[in-house]
Design a protein around this motif. Structure first.
Motif, PDB file in Angstrom:
ATOM      1  N   THR A 119       0.858  -1.145  -0.031  1.00 42.21           N
ATOM      2  CA  THR A 119       0.046  -0.221  -0.053  1.00 42.21           C
ATOM      3  C   THR A 119       0.837   1.229  -0.039  1.00 42.21           C
ATOM      4  N   SER A 122       0.908   3.518  -3.209  1.00 41.16           N
ATOM      5  CA  SER A 122      -0.233   4.528  -3.353  1.00 41.16           C
ATOM      6  C   SER A 122      -0.875   4.052  -4.617  1.00 41.16           C
ATOM      7  N   THR A 124      -3.635   3.521  -6.890  1.00 40.84           N
ATOM      8  CA  THR A 124      -5.270   4.012  -6.763  1.00 40.84           C
ATOM      9  C   THR A 124      -6.208   3.437  -7.923  1.00 40.84           C
ATOM     10  N   ALA A 143      -4.416   1.317  -2.237  1.00 42.96           N
ATOM     11  CA  ALA A 143      -4.276   2.500  -1.190  1.00 42.96           C
ATOM     12  C   ALA A 143      -5.770   2.455  -0.086  1.00 42.96           C
ATOM     13  N   GLU A 145      -7.671   4.247   1.041  1.00 43.99           N
ATOM     14  CA  GLU A 145      -8.417   5.127   0.840  1.00 43.99           C
ATOM     15  C   GLU A 145      -9.656   4.770  -0.357  1.00 43.99           C
ATOM     16  N   TYR A 174      -2.400   9.231   2.374  1.00 40.61           N
ATOM     17  CA  TYR A 174      -2.217   8.150   1.442  1.00 40.61           C
ATOM     18  C   TYR A 174      -0.776   7.560   2.050  1.00 40.61           C
ATOM     19  N   ILE A 540      -3.171  12.793  -6.532  1.00 36.00           N
ATOM     20  CA  ILE A 540      -3.785  11.633  -6.581  1.00 36.00           C
ATOM     21  C   ILE A 540      -4.795  11.343  -7.582  1.00 36.00           C
ATOM     22  N   ARG A 542      -7.769   8.533  -8.974  1.00 31.22           N
ATOM     23  CA  ARG A 542      -8.360   7.357  -8.807  1.00 31.22           C
ATOM     24  C   ARG A 542      -9.346   7.203 -10.110  1.00 31.22           C
ATOM     25  N   ASN A 566       1.822  10.265  -9.550  1.00 30.86           N
ATOM     26  CA  ASN A 566       1.642   8.896  -9.052  1.00 30.86           C
ATOM     27  C   ASN A 566       1.559   7.702 -10.207  1.00 30.86           C
ATOM     28  N   THR A 646      -3.965  13.879   1.269  1.00 25.91           N
ATOM     29  CA  THR A 646      -4.947  12.919   2.295  1.00 25.91           C
ATOM     30  C   THR A 646      -6.376  12.969   1.445  1.00 25.91           C
ATOM     31  N   ALA A 647      -6.908  11.809   1.815  1.00 20.77           N
ATOM     32  CA  ALA A 647      -8.554  11.669   1.347  1.00 20.77           C
ATOM     33  C   ALA A 647      -9.309  12.145   2.182  1.00 20.77           C
ATOM     34  N   TYR A 687      -9.257  15.949  -2.454  1.00 20.45           N
ATOM     35  CA  TYR A 687      -7.990  15.378  -1.605  1.00 20.45           C
ATOM     36  C   TYR A 687      -7.424  16.877  -1.071  1.00 20.45           C
TER      37      TYR A 687
END
Length: 756
Positions: A119, A122, A124, A143, A145, A174, A540, A542, A566, A646-647, A687
């Protein structure tokens, strides 16, 4: 019901925890040796203990995964093949990794060893997972999150195995994207030494408002026992329990409860699944921080996920701990075996051992001892022979008198020492039959170099590296690359005398109607050296974000390149056949030459990591500098370092979801020493970025003409005046003029100290 059996993966910080987890029903255990694990302060295992644990686990049809989930420096990476060799030969089932250099090294030397992406990488989305699969990774730990729906999508589209956390402590950032502990105190989470500043009190501030002291970065612990059916139906391959730093009673107790409910679902289905209140109470009594929550599986973020009042553990029920110890720790799990022995005068003693495996198949070995002699005086009794052969106390096996079939012909004499050795040899051979791989030294690439003289192998490689190293000659690369995050900063840059060689513009800002890529290109000296413009894509990305990136495609293609932060973004660009240039940000770590070379073959520019000191950076990049390819390398010389991505959202924790586009400086955190940490809110991608209280400034390297890389200035929360002052300051330095920085306080980061 689930389509396949779900693995229950338990933590073990020491050998007692390992035995407890196996006894409690873990299908697999993850642990660390004396090096390279992301929990450097756990007891961890000696080499002998790991090899014993692997053999022990295989006897019961279980698996052992070794954590090598930290960033490795070059000298450490060179030692890795030697370190892993005994575990590989013992039958290690897999290695959990973070570092791309580690991935490549293991793949090179141990091609048959399963690679699991931590993890800490990171991960995603399915594009990044698919890329790792191409590189040989068979399992990813996404991740924490991610939602359950996102995890299902990754598995469906990439085809890799999924290992997800189901219980234990939660990081606010994360994983792999946190420098908080590293920058503040030198203890790097990427090196397994996190000091957990997220568990300290802060005040949340907004404009002229400031709240009371609370714990906004401390998430409640995860507990998913009530939603296990949904997770199992999603097809997750492995359920992972966090907690290698916790006591053996925790590992055994939590494992036992999840074992119970996984089995309940597999036997009875969703309709017959019901969690007993007493089991919930037990879980809450085993080292849990004030209440529990189900993680991000069904929730994007929220104030109710945070332990605002206290991050400390509730403690544990001593009666429960004693109960767990009695059930799983005091008596390790043993496998019942049968023995057949024959002692006939004049013939070799014979011992046959049989043990079933988890599939019901019988493992059998036959060993022979020294010849049986005729008794001159008092023959050895059958009772004494049985006592010696059944003495299995320190082995993984057990047998009772009825499990031994003994044939003794005549009056025989057989020394007790020989009886014990016969039993030991039989046990050794029986253990070997449970090794599912039967690996040999010849399976390992460069095995001779590793095995014949391990110390010499390491020393010679290090000597070669040191001989080749030459101190970087004093020089300053002409050319500045600048990251812009706001309209005010953009205006200050437009009016500045400093002409950038490259501009990175945040994608959120680039989508504003007043920003034109063609205009940005004119900010440089466009007669001889046109300014390049790169789009800085989100920290980040996703699954849902890749869909929202598509409207950016016209801007992406108009720009000269993209800055990626990422793995998912890089893989996504590759997937859409992007033909522009790609720059790698510091968060995709190039901590060693293998990872650096890997990325240099795939991108046009790399921002060097923040956690290596000056000497380590020079060692890392010496080959690139010798080839005069320094244009592919840049180092941040100014800017607030991103301490967390951060999420969860500070704005949502303090108030309610803002649902705004991009509110750069609306919030901050103040610590006990009144230091201010700005927080930027990125609502488009949902985020936050938490920045350091002080800017990094390496202006002294420019003054001393010791800047061998392209210089990068990062502007994050600066207003117009601050941006203009910083640009003017660096312009003076680059013109050879001495000047005092416009900021009174700053940090040199890890330029001198580095991390352990």
């Amino acid at each position: 019901m689930g389509k396949c059996k779900t693995e229950l993966l338990a933590p073990a910080g020491n050998y007692e925890s390992f035995l407890g987890a196996i006894a409690a029903g873990a299908d697999a255990v993850y642990l660390a040796g004396t090096k390279y694990g992301a929990r450097a302060y756990a007891d961890n295992f000696t080499e002998e203990e790991i090899c014993e644990a692997i053999s022990y686990a295989h006897i019961f049809g279980r698996k052992v995964y070794l954590t090598v989930n930290t960033l490795l420096k070059d000298e450490e990476l060179e030692e890795l093949p030697v370190y892993l060799t005994p575990y590989y030969l013992a039958g290690l089932d897999g290695v959990i990794i973070q570092d791309m250099g580690v991935l490549l090294t293991i793949k090179e030397h141990f091609p048959h060893l399963a690679l699991h992406a931590s993890t800490q990488m990171s991960l995603t989305g399915s594009a990044g997972a698919g890329m790792l699969k191409e590189l040989g990774v068979v399992r990813i730990v996404p991740a924490r999150e991610l939602s359950l729906q996102e995890i299902q999508r990754i598995k469906k589209e990439s085809g890799v195995e999924i290992e997800s956390f189901i219980h234990g402590a939660m990081c606010y950032s994360y994983s792999g994207q946190c420098l908080f502990s590293s920058i503040l105190g030198g203890r790097s989470g990427n090196r397994g030494r996190c000091a957990q500043p997220c568990r300290l009190p802060y005040r949340i501030g907004k404009a002229d408002e400031e709240g009371g002291e609370c714990y906004p970065l401390s998430l409640k612990d995860m507990c998913t026992v009530d939603v296990l059916p949904a997770l199992m139906e999603a097809g997750i391959n492995s359920f992972k329990i966090e907690g290698r730093m916790k006591k053996p009673e925790y590992a055994a107790g939590v494992t036992a409860i999840y074992r119970k409910y996984i089995d309940m679902y597999e036997q009875n289905g969703k309709a017959g699944y019901q969690v007993e209140r007493t089991d919930r109470d037990k879980l809450s009594s085993l080292y849990i921080r004030s209440n529990m929550q189900e993680g991000y599986y069904f929730k994007k973020n929220g104030k109710d996920m945070v332990t605002l009042q206290s991050p400390s553990y509730n403690g544990s029920d001593e009666k429960l701990l004693q109960e767990i110890r009695k059930l799983y720790l005091d008596k390790p799990l043993k496998k019942k075996i049968k023995l057949y022995a024959e002692f006939t005068v004049g013939k070799n003693a014979i011992l046959i051992l049989e043990a079933p495996n988890d599939k019901g198949e019988v493992h059998q070995v036959r060993v022979e001892g020294m010849p049986v002699e005729a008794a001159m005086k008092q023959p050895v009794s059958e009772e004494n022979i049985k006592t010696a052969l059944l003495k299995l106390g320190n082995t993984p096996f057990m047998a009772e008198v009825g499990d031994l079939e003994l044939t003794v012909t005549g009056d025989v004499f057989y020394p007790l020492k020989a009886l014990n050795e016969l039993r030991r040899e039989g046990v050794r051979e029986l253990i070997k039959t449970f090794d599912p791989y039967g690996r040999k030294l010849s399976d390992i690439m460069d095995a001779a170099a590793i095995s014949n003289d391990a110390n010499g192998y390491i020393e010679n490689n290090m000597l070669t590296r040191m001989v080749n190293y030459k101190s970087t000659k004093s020089q300053t690369i002409e050319g500045v690359r600048i990251l812009i995050s706001s309209k005010e900063q953009l205006l200050a840059l437009k009016e500045a005398a400093l002409k950038p060689q490259m501009i990175y513009i945040e994608s959120e800002l680039a989508q504003e109607k007043y920003v034109y890529i063609s205009e940005l290109k004119s900010y440089g000296d466009n007669t001889e050296h046109p300014c390049k413009v790169y789009l800085a894509l989100p920290y980040i990305v996703r699954s849902a974000d890749t869909d929202s990136l598509r409207p950016l495609l016209p801007i992406i293609r108009e720009a000269d390149g993209c800055l990626v932060r990422n793995l998912e973004t890089y893989a996504w660009l590759r997937g859409i056949a992007y033909e522009g240039e790609i720059a790698l940000d510091a968060g995709l770590y190039c901590f060693n030459k293998k990872s650096l070379d890997f990325w240099r073959e795939r991108v046009h520019s790399i921002c060097l990591p923040y956690e290596l000191n000056e000497r380590e950076l020079n060692l890392l990049t010496q080959d690139v500098l010798r080839l005069e390819e320094c244009s592919s390398l840049e180092q941040t010389v100014y800017g607030r370092l991103p301490l967390m991505v951060t999420a969860n959202c500070i704005a949502k924790t303090a108030d309610t979801c803002q649902k705004s586009f991009h509110d750069q400086t609306c919030y901050y955190l103040k610590d006990r020493y009144h230091k201010i940490f700005p927080v930027t809110i990125h609502c488009r991608y949902c985020y936050n970025v938490l920045y350091n209280s002080l800017p990094l400034s390496l202006h002294e390297k420019i003054i001393k003409a010791k800047m061998p890389f392209f210089m990068r200035l990062n502007f994050s929360v600066e207003d117009y005046d601050q941006t203009a002052e910083v640009l003017a300051f660096f312009e003076k330095l680059l013109q050879g003029n001495r000047a005092e920085p416009p900021y009174r306080e700053y940090t040199k980061g890890h330029e001198k100290r580095g991390v352990e």
